[in-house]
Design a protein around this motif. Structure first.
Motif, PDB file in Angstrom:
ATOM      1  N   UNK A 128       0.820  -1.227   0.000  1.00 42.36           N
ATOM      2  CA  UNK A 128       0.000   0.000   0.000  1.00 42.36           C
ATOM      3  C   UNK A 128       0.849   1.271   0.000  1.00 42.36           C
ATOM      4  N   UNK A 129       2.080   1.169   0.473  1.00 43.57           N
ATOM      5  CA  UNK A 129       2.890   2.390   0.534  1.00 43.57           C
ATOM      6  C   UNK A 129       3.431   2.825  -0.802  1.00 43.57           C
ATOM      7  N   UNK A 130       3.503   1.872  -1.682  1.00 39.88           N
ATOM      8  CA  UNK A 130       4.022   2.218  -3.005  1.00 39.88           C
ATOM      9  C   UNK A 130       2.863   2.553  -3.931  1.00 39.88           C
ATOM     10  N   UNK A 131       3.156   3.447  -4.817  1.00 35.58           N
ATOM     11  CA  UNK A 131       2.146   3.797  -5.814  1.00 35.58           C
ATOM     12  C   UNK A 131       2.764   3.460  -7.176  1.00 35.58           C
ATOM     13  N   UNK A 132       2.046   2.612  -7.879  1.00 38.08           N
ATOM     14  CA  UNK A 132       2.529   2.284  -9.232  1.00 38.08           C
ATOM     15  C   UNK A 132       1.489   2.754 -10.244  1.00 38.08           C
ATOM     16  N   UNK A 133       1.960   3.421 -11.191  1.00 40.60           N
ATOM     17  CA  UNK A 133       1.041   3.975 -12.182  1.00 40.60           C
ATOM     18  C   UNK A 133       1.564   3.639 -13.565  1.00 40.60           C
ATOM     19  N   UNK A 186      -2.595  10.200 -18.575  1.00 43.77           N
ATOM     20  CA  UNK A 186      -3.811   9.631 -18.004  1.00 43.77           C
ATOM     21  C   UNK A 186      -3.420   8.318 -17.354  1.00 43.77           C
ATOM     22  N   UNK A 187      -3.800   8.180 -16.076  1.00 42.35           N
ATOM     23  CA  UNK A 187      -3.426   6.982 -15.344  1.00 42.35           C
ATOM     24  C   UNK A 187      -4.339   5.850 -15.789  1.00 42.35           C
ATOM     25  N   UNK A 188      -3.740   4.841 -16.293  1.00 44.59           N
ATOM     26  CA  UNK A 188      -4.517   3.734 -16.823  1.00 44.59           C
ATOM     27  C   UNK A 188      -4.489   2.534 -15.883  1.00 44.59           C
ATOM     28  N   UNK A 189      -3.316   2.320 -15.348  1.00 46.48           N
ATOM     29  CA  UNK A 189      -3.194   1.233 -14.395  1.00 46.48           C
ATOM     30  C   UNK A 189      -2.664   1.824 -13.111  1.00 46.48           C
ATOM     31  N   UNK A 190      -3.254   1.372 -12.039  1.00 50.91           N
ATOM     32  CA  UNK A 190      -2.745   1.853 -10.738  1.00 50.91           C
ATOM     33  C   UNK A 190      -3.087   0.833  -9.680  1.00 50.91           C
ATOM     34  N   UNK A 191      -2.240   0.760  -8.712  1.00 57.06           N
ATOM     35  CA  UNK A 191      -2.573  -0.111  -7.589  1.00 57.06           C
ATOM     36  C   UNK A 191      -3.513   0.599  -6.639  1.00 57.06           C
ATOM     37  N   UNK A 192      -3.845   1.786  -6.970  1.00 56.53           N
ATOM     38  CA  UNK A 192      -4.841   2.515  -6.179  1.00 56.53           C
ATOM     39  C   UNK A 192      -6.061   2.738  -7.048  1.00 56.53           C
ATOM     40  N   UNK A 193      -7.170   2.176  -6.643  1.00 59.75           N
ATOM     41  CA  UNK A 193      -8.352   2.231  -7.477  1.00 59.75           C
ATOM     42  C   UNK A 193      -8.780   3.656  -7.754  1.00 59.75           C
ATOM     43  N   UNK A 194      -8.667   4.492  -6.676  1.00 62.44           N
ATOM     44  CA  UNK A 194      -9.176   5.855  -6.834  1.00 62.44           C
ATOM     45  C   UNK A 194      -8.350   6.674  -7.798  1.00 62.44           C
ATOM     46  N   UNK A 195      -7.131   6.255  -8.040  1.00 64.53           N
ATOM     47  CA  UNK A 195      -6.272   7.017  -8.946  1.00 64.53           C
ATOM     48  C   UNK A 195      -6.557   6.702 -10.407  1.00 64.53           C
ATOM     49  N   UNK A 196      -7.270   5.623 -10.673  1.00 61.09           N
ATOM     50  CA  UNK A 196      -7.486   5.162 -12.041  1.00 61.09           C
ATOM     51  C   UNK A 196      -8.225   6.223 -12.830  1.00 61.09           C
ATOM     52  N   UNK A 197      -7.831   6.383 -14.103  1.00 68.90           N
ATOM     53  CA  UNK A 197      -8.416   7.370 -15.024  1.00 68.90           C
ATOM     54  C   UNK A 197      -8.243   8.800 -14.531  1.00 68.90           C
ATOM     55  N   UNK A 198      -7.348   9.001 -13.600  1.00 64.71           N
ATOM     56  CA  UNK A 198      -7.035  10.382 -13.163  1.00 64.71           C
ATOM     57  C   UNK A 198      -5.911  10.906 -14.037  1.00 64.71           C
ATOM     58  N   UNK A 199      -5.774  12.245 -13.964  1.00 67.83           N
ATOM     59  CA  UNK A 199      -4.707  12.857 -14.751  1.00 67.83           C
ATOM     60  C   UNK A 199      -3.498  13.055 -13.841  1.00 67.83           C
ATOM     61  N   UNK A 200      -2.434  12.496 -14.323  1.00 68.02           N
ATOM     62  CA  UNK A 200      -1.231  12.647 -13.474  1.00 68.02           C
ATOM     63  C   UNK A 200      -0.790  14.104 -13.423  1.00 68.02           C
ATOM     64  N   UNK A 201      -0.794  14.773 -14.503  1.00 73.56           N
ATOM     65  CA  UNK A 201      -0.409  16.187 -14.570  1.00 73.56           C
ATOM     66  C   UNK A 201      -1.587  17.027 -14.912  1.00 73.56           C
TER      67      UNK A 201
END
Lengths: 212, 823
Positions: free
Chosen positions: B193-198, B205-220
């Motif tokens: 959980x401490x690591x974030x992989x995107x 556009x975040x397509x894959x993430x180990x954090x569900x809430x980050x999915x489809x978010x804009x990194x920048x």
């Protein structure tokens, strides 16, 4: 005739006196003596009416004779006749009993008058002698009076003041200075414890120094 | 205070350095942890890349194989049921073998004609995916891969497309697609959980993430156009695409909206150009990873150590404070004692000074300055020897100062200081040295005592003693001489000299007395008059001695003393008391002159004088009487005759009568003269009537003559001796004559008192008076005459006068009971 005894140690004086007495026709010299004792003896003998006696005589002197006669012949008037003018003699003579006092100098003028007066039973003394006598008597008669403390001169001044004389009059009367009179007056006031002339006069009257 | 501050600063510095050390250690640790994390991240990213590549790029080959299968080609060339069924079977086969999500076949138009999920609810069959880039690319004869969110299934997938060629190998007749499931990939990533992989597309556009809430978010943060473009591509569903809030920092770090920092690693995804694998790791987490175990392990140790250090610091601080307080107290005490010392030094009423080893004055006391009259600034720094006299300076430089700095001590050195006014004072100087650490004298503390007065007094004493010695010797010599002289005098004097003690015992008699008594001094010593003389004489002597002792002054006595030959000698004795140390009269000294002969002669002379005077008086009296009585009588008689003649001739011969009267006057004048003469010679009143009448007459006459009031007073008078009366009268006469002549008096008084066999005649005036003992010659003679008269009748004459106070002359005569003749 008044019978007179003359006692004098000087014969020329006796002679002179005799002449004066005998000039007057009414008196005669019945005896003469040249000393006191003789005088006494002759008085005994001749019984004169008046004795005229010199003070200075050999033997008994005049004062002695007077005092002796006072006993022996109390009624015989004695006239002291002397060369001395000093008042002291007068006083002594009168004290001794003499009825009169006369200086030989004034004898020619006064002797007859004096003898006559004595013969008439009166005194014959000069004014000055009278005063001295009066004062002496005033002083001597009372045993103890304020007068005892006064000298003769003071008495004289007191008497004169009592008679109402001024200082000047008193001075000329005694032939002394006014200042001297004042001195005596001051002494009188002090001695008699008086304050003024008025009291002095009253005092003089009270003590018979002055005839009222 | 400063020390405390220093201590505080030191402890702060300790704290700081420990902290810095700790921090550095921590920092290094963190740094290494960071590096480690980075390395891990790199590995992880690499692993992910490989894994991802394997997962999403693996299907290219199968897709090619599938595209080459005849069923596919047949199905496309002849889309009939049977052929389609065959195609579907193949597809199913592939899907199962490849464990892919879906395998499907599209025709040239993009319409899905066969699919492995043809039976599922979200079957692709019948759907046209011609808009997908993987289709268009595949039609362009290029097998491709594509990542997108499924529009029909709503599932993400990695699309692998491959063209299917019919007869014409140049023209694709359809496209086969194998869709691999991303979810499965995600699951396989297996991240903590401490690591974030995107995994992001090229725009972030975040397509894959180990954090569900980050999915489809804009990194920048992206612009609207870019977002629109994303929407148009339909690659990532319908949105919305929100910005994660991350910002890039330093190419390695990312800052999120809450300010948390993240370490970033990124790498390209194989076969997906522009796509990135991004690994974010929170620095906090990293730190936590480091610090937590660190704290866990070292925490208690550090805590204990801190407490211990704290205690130690506190204890040390406390100690130091105490030390400081103590030191301050000591310092204050030191300052106090220093100031006390200085005050003492300056105010001690003694001359204090200090010199250094050069001999220069470094300090002097106030008294020193006062005593020498210098000012402090004129003294400090100068050589001590500058203030000494020449001889003292030499002494000091050659001997005292070198000695002092060698021994460190000197005592009672006699110096002479020269004062500012040039006066020289003697002192005794004592000093001790103050030594430095090596024990070398560096400075003196000297006390000088002013002994000028003492020296002066000593010198004066010495002089006085010498003087006394000389004087004593002189005195002894004088005493010897005097003793010799006195002894000689006592031996050779014709006078009788004796000394008796208080009780009348003889202690000394001289040679003359020895001769008279016929006994030696030694014999007589201790005897009294009663042992030597008849009772009456001894009693008289003793009475006189006692009078001297009582009155404590000298007296003259007439004394009678019997000699050995039986004769009685008259002595004029002077007796005076001897005084002892206590002032008491201890004895009587007597010096007696034998006046027997003198007295005899004197008596003779007096008798002669008296007889002369008596004779004179007698003669005068005789002459007076002669004149008064004889001549006076004769003149009186003559006067009587003259008066007689005058009267007789009165009428007869007036001229003769006048003559007789003139004669009479002449005789009167003569009588007056004779009377006056007689009275002046000797007043008859005195002889006839006595002293009182005589004085009365005289004072009255005096008043008349001089105009000076003259008061005569007398007590009752008994008869008097003629000689005494004469003397009294003559003295009164002489006294009044003097009053008239010299006194300028207003009044005179004559007082005669006779009381108890004593006559007292007093003549006093209120005149000018005179100084006793300084009489005018005439007065002197007069007084001498009066005294002579007084003496001749055995009386005394006393003259008392003072200038301005008048004169009083008093005669006192005692007379025996029997009196002379008097009237």
């Amino acid at each position: 005739m008044i019978r007179v005894l003359l006692a004098d140690d000087h014969s020329i004086v006796r002679d002179g006196l005799r002449r004066i007495v005998e000039e007057d026709g009414a008196m005669t010299v019945v005896a003469e003596a040249s000393d006191g004792r003789e005088a006494l003896r002759k008085i005994d003998d001749s019984r004169p009416d008046v004795a005229v006696v010199d003070i200075s005589m050999p033997g008994y002197d005049g004062l002695e004779v007077v005092s002796r006669l006072k006993d022996a012949h109390p009624t015989l008037p004695v006239l002291i006749l002397t060369m001395h003018e000093e008042a002291q003699y007068v006083v002594r003579a009168i004290e001794a009993g003499a009825m009169g006092y006369l200086t030989k100098q004034s004898a020619p003028e006064q002797l007859v008058t004096a003898i006559r007066k004595l013969h008439d039973g009166q005194r014959y003394i000069t004014d000055e002698a009278t005063e001295a006598l009066a004062l002496r008597i005033a002083k001597g008669t009372r045993a103890k009076t304020p007068l005892d403390s006064l000298s003769m001169r003071e008495l004289q001044v007191l008497r004169r003041l009592g008679m109402g004389h001024t200082n000047r009059e008193i001075a000329s009367a005694y032939n002394i200075s006014i200042k001297t009179v004042d001195t005596y007056r001051a002494r009188l006031l002090k001695k008699l414890d008086l304050r003024n002339n008025a009291e002095l006069i009253r005092f003089a009257l009270q003590n018979n120094l002055v005839e009222p | 205070m400063r020390l405390r501050l220093i201590l505080l600063v030191l402890s702060l510095l300790t704290f700081l350095s420990t902290s810095i050390g700790g921090y550095l250690y921590y920092h290094n640790l963190k740094e290494s942890a960071l590096l480690e994390a980075e390395k891990q991240a790199e590995i992880r990213v690499e692993m992910l890349r490989i894994n991802l590549a394997a997962q999403i790029s693996d299907n290219i080959r199968p897709a090619r194989v599938l595209a080459g299968t005849p069923e596919m080609i047949q199905a496309l060339e002849n889309p009939s049921g049977a052929l389609l069924d065959l195609a579907n079977t193949v597809l199913d086969h592939f899907q199962t073998n490849l464990d892919a999500d879906v395998c499907y076949l599209m025709d040239r138009t993009g319409l899905t004609i066969a699919s492995s999920n043809r039976d599922a609810a979200d079957s692709f069959v019948g759907h046209n995916f011609s808009f997908r880039p993987y289709f268009t690319t595949a039609l362009g004869r290029e097998p491709t891969t594509y990542l997108a969110l499924g529009t029909t299934s709503g599932k993400r997938g990695a699309y692998c497309s491959c063209p299917v060629y019919g007869a014409d190998p140049q023209t694709p007749i359809g496209v086969v697609v194998i869709k691999a499931s991303i979810e499965r990939v995600e699951e396989e990533l297996g991240l903590g959980p401490e690591d974030i992989l995107l995994v992001t597309n090229p725009v972030g556009v975040i397509f894959i993430s180990n954090r569900d809430e980050w999915r489809y978010q804009l990194l920048w943060d992206l612009s609207r156009e870019e977002i629109d473009r994303i929407a148009q591509s339909r690659q990532f569903g319908k949105g919305p695409w929100r910005w994660t809030g991350l910002k890039l920092r330093d190419d390695r770090y990312v800052l999120d909206s809450k300010g948390r920092r993240y370490l970033m690693n990124r790498t390209q995804v194989e076969n997906y150009p522009g796509w990135n694998i991004i690994h974010l790791r929170s620095l906090d987490t990293i730190s936590k990873v480091i610090s937590e175990p660190l704290i866990r392990i070292t925490g208690p140790v550090v805590f204990m150590a801190s407490i211990l250090i704290g205690f130690a610091v506190f204890f040390l601080y406390q100690k130091a404070s105490q030390e400081i307080v103590k030191r301050k107290e000591i310092q204050r005490a030191l300052v106090d004692s220093e100031s006390r010392y200085r005050s003492l030094y300056n105010h001690t009423p003694a001359m204090l000074h200090s010199i250094d080893s050069e001999g220069c004055l470094v300090s002097v006391s106030d008294f020193w300055l006062q005593a020498l009259g210098y000012r402090r600034d004129a003294v400090i720094g100068r050589q001590l020897t500058d203030f000494l006299t020449e001889s003292s300076r030499v002494f000091a430089e050659r001997s005292v100062i070198p000695d002092f700095f060698r021994t460190g001590f000197c005592q009672d050195v006699p110096y002479q200081f020269r004062k500012a006014d040039g006066e020289v004072i003697d002192v005794l100087l004592s000093a001790v040295a103050e030594r430095d650490a090596t024990g070398r004298p560096v400075r003196s503390l000297a006390v000088s005592i002013d002994v000028t007065e003492r020296n002066r007094a000593e010198r004066a004493l010495q002089l006085a003693q010498e003087e006394l010695g000389r004087y004593t010797r002189g005195l002894e010599k004088q005493v010897q001489e005097r003793t010799r002289e006195i002894t000689s005098i006592l031996r050779y004097t014709p006078d009788v000299v004796s000394i008796k003690d208080r009780d009348g015992h003889y202690t000394l008699i001289n040679t003359c007395f020895e001769n008279i008594l016929g006994r030696s001094n030694e014999d007589v010593r201790g005897l009294t008059d009663a042992d030597l003389f008849p009772e009456g004489v001894a009693r008289q002597f003793r009475e006189n001695d006692l009078k001297v002792l009582r009155e404590r002054r000298s007296f003259q006595f007439d004394e009678q003393m019997p000699h050995r030959d039986g004769t009685i000698h008259s002595y004029l004795s002077v007796k005076f008391p001897f005084y002892g140390q206590d002032g008491e009269a201890r004895g009587v000294c007597e010096i007696s002159t034998d006046i027997t002969e003198v007295k005899k002669a004197q008596d003779q002379l007096r008798r002669l004088s008296a007889s002369i005077m008596a004779g004179q008086e007698k003669e005068r009296a005789a002459i007076a009487r002669e004149l008064h009585d004889e001549l006076g009588q004769v003149l009186t008689a003559l006067r009587m005759d003259a008066v007689w003649i005058y009267r007789r001739l009165g009428e007869v011969d007036p001229a003769a009568a006048d003559r007789a009267r003139d004669m009479c006057r002449l005789i009167d004048k003569n009588i007056e003269d004779v009377r006056g003469m007689a009275i002046r010679l000797r007043p008859g009143v005195l002889d006839d009537l006595g002293l009182v009448d005589a004085l009365e007459w005289f004072t009255t006459d005096f008043e008349k003559r001089t105009r000076i009031a003259c008061v005569f007073e007398h007590s009752p008078i008994a008869p008097l001796d003629e000689n005494i009366a004469t003397a009294a009268y003559r003295i009164a006469q002489e006294a009044l004559t003097n009053v008239a002549r010299h006194a300028r008096a207003n009044r005179a008084e004559v007082e005669l008192i006779i009381h108890d066999h004593q006559l007292q005649l007093t003549v006093r005036d209120d005149g000018a008076g005179f100084e006793a003992g300084r009489l005018a010659e005439s007065e002197g003679l007069g007084v001498a005459g009066m005294k002579e008269r007084a003496n001749l009748v055995g009386g005394q004459l006393e003259v008392r006068s003072a200038p301005g106070e008048g004169t009083r002359i008093r005669l006192r005569v005692s007379f025996p009971e029997q009196s002379g003749e008097m009237t």
